[in-house]
Design a protein around this motif. Structure first.
Motif, short mmCIF file in Angstrom:
data_model
loop_
_atom_site.label_atom_id
_atom_site.label_comp_id
_atom_site.label_asym_id
_atom_site.label_seq_id
_atom_site.Cartn_x
_atom_site.Cartn_y
_atom_site.Cartn_z
N GLU A 314 0.82 -1.21 0.00
CA GLU A 314 0.00 0.00 0.00
C GLU A 314 0.85 1.26 0.00
OE1 GLU A 314 -2.93 2.74 -0.08
OE2 GLU A 314 -3.06 0.59 -0.53
N ARG A 315 1.98 1.25 0.70
CA ARG A 315 2.86 2.42 0.71
C ARG A 315 3.38 2.70 -0.71
NH1 ARG A 315 8.83 3.63 2.88
NH2 ARG A 315 8.60 5.87 3.15
N ARG A 317 1.83 2.00 -3.51
CA ARG A 317 0.73 2.55 -4.29
C ARG A 317 0.56 4.04 -4.00
NH1 ARG A 317 -1.01 -2.78 -3.63
NH2 ARG A 317 -1.88 -2.43 -1.55
N ARG A 318 0.70 4.41 -2.73
CA ARG A 318 0.62 5.84 -2.40
C ARG A 318 1.83 6.60 -2.93
NH1 ARG A 318 1.05 6.47 2.88
NH2 ARG A 318 1.15 4.30 3.53
N ASP A 321 1.56 7.89 -6.44
CA ASP A 321 0.73 9.09 -6.61
C ASP A 321 1.36 10.35 -6.01
OD1 ASP A 321 -1.27 7.67 -7.89
OD2 ASP A 321 -2.31 7.19 -6.02
N ALA A 322 2.44 10.17 -5.24
CA ALA A 322 3.04 11.32 -4.55
C ALA A 322 3.76 12.24 -5.52
CB ALA A 322 4.01 10.83 -3.46
N PRO A 329 5.11 9.45 1.72
CA PRO A 329 4.13 8.43 2.12
C PRO A 329 4.66 7.54 3.24
CG PRO A 329 4.31 8.53 -0.26
CD PRO A 329 5.42 9.39 0.29
#
Length: 329
Positions: A314-315, A317-318, A321-322, A329
């Motif tokens: 999940e990190r 995936r974030r 987008d950063a 993230p």
């Protein structure tokens, strides 16, 4: 940081109405004078705002970019849990910070913009007349000189793109005025080495007075970029047809680089809901297959490389987008 400048479309529409009401040849001449002024060096580079046409040219040429930068800055401040009910914008001119604050803070109930140029204030009032935010539509635009501001208090005080017009003594006095009048102070400058140097002076003054940083720094140590680099961020601006014409530009967008600092008065930061960020992304991320590489300013006062791989789930995936300027993230 917030990525979408709220009310940007409404501001562009209001500016388009202003531009269409001005003689095209007069506007072109005023824009040429404005561009020449910006290309000069030092405090004299402050724009000439001697007439309504010059003010209209300035607003159309610069206000979308200033608004976009301040929307990112104030969005980041909002992310720290700041919920001001009142805004005081010192040297706010035509009201770019007021528009940005209205978008970033739904809690705002009152907005006061102070500036010494009456023509800029008049245009600011005109631009907000049909604003979608009740606080923005009711904003007060008052005439006052730096060093002679009325004794008004506010939850949030902004000083944006103003310090370059002042000498260091005047800059220090203006920042001291802001601290006397607000619980949170935000200062933004162009994202140049000179603009960054002015922001560092403000940061030093805020810390010396016992204030707590809200951003962009995740620490209160000496800036790790002081040697041969400077801290700045970027906001993308979508240009309207009028904006492209005034700038003589073909691209439908531009990137506004800016530097900033925000701080809370002693004792206030403990009451804010959001936690400090684990780091700030200080350059465009490098996104490769299976990993994202960041240049980051860290809570321990250092700056360097951080890599997030696909194994982080999940990190990762974030991280994909950063963007430059976001918390790590």
């Amino acid at each position: 940081m917030s990525r979408t400048p709220t009310y940007a479309a409404e501001l562009r529409a209001a500016l388009s109405d202003v531009v269409r009401a001005v003689d095209e040849r007069e506007l072109a001449r005023a824009t040429e004078a404005l561009v020449a002024r910006y290309r000069s060096v030092g405090p004299a580079s402050a724009p000439i705002l001697a007439s309504e046409v010059h003010v209209a040219a300035y607003a159309a040429y610069r206000m979308p970019a200033t608004h976009a930068a301040l929307s990112r800055v104030l969005g980041a401040v909002a992310d720290r849990g700041v919920q001001p009910r009142s805004l005081l914008d010192l040297g706010g001119g035509t009201g770019a910070a007021a528009w940005a604050a209205a978008g970033a803070f739904p809690s705002l109930e009152s907005i006061t913009v102070l500036d010494q140029v009456e023509a800029a204030l008049t245009l600011g009032r005109r631009l907000v007349a049909d604003a979608p935010s009740p606080a923005l539509a009711a904003a007060s635009f008052g005439r006052a000189r730096a060093g002679a501001w009325p004794e008004e208090q506010a939850d949030l005080v902004t000083v944006s793109y103003v310090l370059s017009e002042l000498d260091e003594r005047q800059q220090d006095a203006l920042v001291a005025d802001a601290m006397r009048r607000g619980q949170v102070v935000v200062v933004a400058e162009p994202g140049t080495p000179d603009g960054y140097a002015r922001v560092i002076r403000v940061r030093t003054a805020l810390l010396a007075a016992g204030w707590s940083l809200l951003g962009p720094c995740p620490h209160e140590a000496e800036c790790p970029l002081l040697q041969g680099d400077w801290c700045h961020f970027v906001a993308r601006v979508n240009r309207s047809a009028e904006h492209r014409r005034i700038k003589g530009a073909e691209l439908s967008y531009e990137d506004e680089k800016f530097s900033w600092v925000a701080a809370a008065a002693p004792g206030l930061v403990e009451s804010l809901a959001a936690e400090p960020s684990p780091g700030r992304i200080i350059r465009h991320p490098l996104k490769r297959k299976g990993l994202v590489e960041f240049q980051v300013c860290r809570p321990d006062g250092t700056a360097g490389r951080e890599v997030v791989s696909k194994k982080a789930g999940e990190r990762y995936r974030r991280a994909r987008d950063a963007e430059w300027g976001d918390p790590l993230p």
